[in-house]
Design a protein around this motif. Sequence first.
Motif, mmCIF file in Angstrom:
data_model
loop_
_atom_site.group_PDB
_atom_site.id
_atom_site.type_symbol
_atom_site.label_atom_id
_atom_site.label_comp_id
_atom_site.label_asym_id
_atom_site.label_seq_id
_atom_site.Cartn_x
_atom_site.Cartn_y
_atom_site.Cartn_z
ATOM 1 N N VAL A 118 27.568 -8.116 15.504
ATOM 2 C CA VAL A 118 28.641 -7.092 16.054
ATOM 3 C C VAL A 118 28.768 -5.892 14.912
ATOM 4 O O VAL A 118 29.010 -4.747 15.580
ATOM 5 N N THR A 119 28.788 -6.382 13.765
ATOM 6 C CA THR A 119 28.940 -5.200 12.623
ATOM 7 C C THR A 119 27.794 -4.322 12.699
ATOM 8 O O THR A 119 27.771 -2.868 12.656
ATOM 9 N N MET A 120 26.519 -4.724 13.148
ATOM 10 C CA MET A 120 25.297 -3.831 13.319
ATOM 11 C C MET A 120 25.550 -2.990 14.705
ATOM 12 O O MET A 120 25.197 -1.664 14.533
ATOM 13 N N TYR A 125 27.296 2.620 16.612
ATOM 14 C CA TYR A 125 28.292 3.304 17.105
ATOM 15 C C TYR A 125 28.573 4.617 16.272
ATOM 16 O O TYR A 125 28.774 5.564 16.518
ATOM 17 N N VAL A 126 29.166 4.157 14.981
ATOM 18 C CA VAL A 126 29.495 5.301 13.940
ATOM 19 C C VAL A 126 28.446 6.167 13.811
ATOM 20 O O VAL A 126 28.586 7.338 13.550
ATOM 21 N N ASP A 212 32.355 -11.748 20.802
ATOM 22 C CA ASP A 212 31.455 -10.804 20.131
ATOM 23 C C ASP A 212 30.640 -9.841 21.022
ATOM 24 O O ASP A 212 30.198 -8.886 21.119
ATOM 25 N N LEU A 213 30.269 -10.742 22.326
ATOM 26 C CA LEU A 213 29.537 -9.959 23.243
ATOM 27 C C LEU A 213 30.293 -8.837 23.928
ATOM 28 O O LEU A 213 29.827 -7.711 24.071
ATOM 29 N N LEU A 218 31.222 -3.249 24.228
ATOM 30 C CA LEU A 218 32.289 -1.971 24.140
ATOM 31 C C LEU A 218 31.563 -0.770 23.039
ATOM 32 O O LEU A 218 31.575 0.327 23.516
ATOM 33 N N SER A 219 30.955 -1.397 22.237
ATOM 34 C CA SER A 219 30.173 -0.474 21.283
ATOM 35 C C SER A 219 29.124 0.344 21.781
ATOM 36 O O SER A 219 28.698 1.877 21.634
ATOM 37 N N TYR A 220 28.120 -0.281 22.736
ATOM 38 C CA TYR A 220 27.077 0.279 23.491
ATOM 39 C C TYR A 220 27.693 1.189 24.760
ATOM 40 O O TYR A 220 27.014 2.132 24.966
#
Length: 323
Positions: A118-120, A125-126, A212-213, A218-220
């Motif tokens: 998740v952190t990756m 994203y950032v 987590d998924l 959301l990030s992707y």
Amino acid sequence: MAPFNLTPSDPSPFILMGIPGLEAAHIWISIPFSMFYIISLFGNFMVLFVVGKEQTLHKPMYLLLCMLALTDIGMSSSVIPKALCILWFNLKGITLGGCLIQMFFIHMLTVMQSAILVTMAFDRYVAICNPLRYSTILTNARIAKLGLAGLTRAVLFILPLPLLLNRLPFCANHIIPHTYCEHMAVAKMLCGDITVNKTYGLVIALIVIWLDLTLIALSYGLIIRDVLRIVSKRAHQKALNTCTAHICVMLMSYIPTLFSYLTHRFGQGIASHVHVTFANFYLLVPPMLNPIIYGAKTKELRDKVGKYICRSLLPGATDFKAV
């Protein structure tokens, strides 16, 4: 070829059967097990060594790679040494304490690995959507705090599992048809109602996996939205290429986890040797491939690893550049 039997009378309270139905092939099965384990240790320790030695790699992304390498080493080392003792020497006995400790570390490290993924995803994203603020949003200290938070979550979520198993007595049958102490395999040996154990395990799995998924998706989703706004096709490709390694690692981690979890709970029609073999390869193959994937897709890491390998093979060499 039959394994050597060094324990004619095993006083240990639990017996790990290895891979049920394939006892005659245990020695042959141990060959890929041991090879994958050695490659996994070499690759992950190489990542830790290179990142530790190279100041230029002391960045958030590489700190996350080190965390992933540590969880990979921990997960495979929690299972494979004991599995090889079973496959090679028929040393099937394990104490109650040893079984619960092994179970705790396997599941705790699985939850920890999910937090790292998740952190990756947030890191990617950032890096893609807010590159100018990357160095201020994701510092090494903040990554360390996120890693500590992930570890705390994993310990708090998994610690009740062995405690719940200790509340009921175990039945006379102490045989576990597996190479390691998996939670539900141990819970099924309890004499009494195991509804609480089943419910807690299911709730934790749903919270960890689906939460987590969702965060990763959301990030992707935000990454894809921003990438589609980019006019340049080259910039398009470059942005997406930075995510391919993480996507590969994520798929290798979550798909086998879901499959193993669902088949253990609901796959009564699946042969036990298929389930056990797959469960072992799930703990072997991703830890072996993760450093290879990141080494192949990350040029900076690839160059540094190549430099150290070149120096060890050719002491006079001073530099290396990967193609």
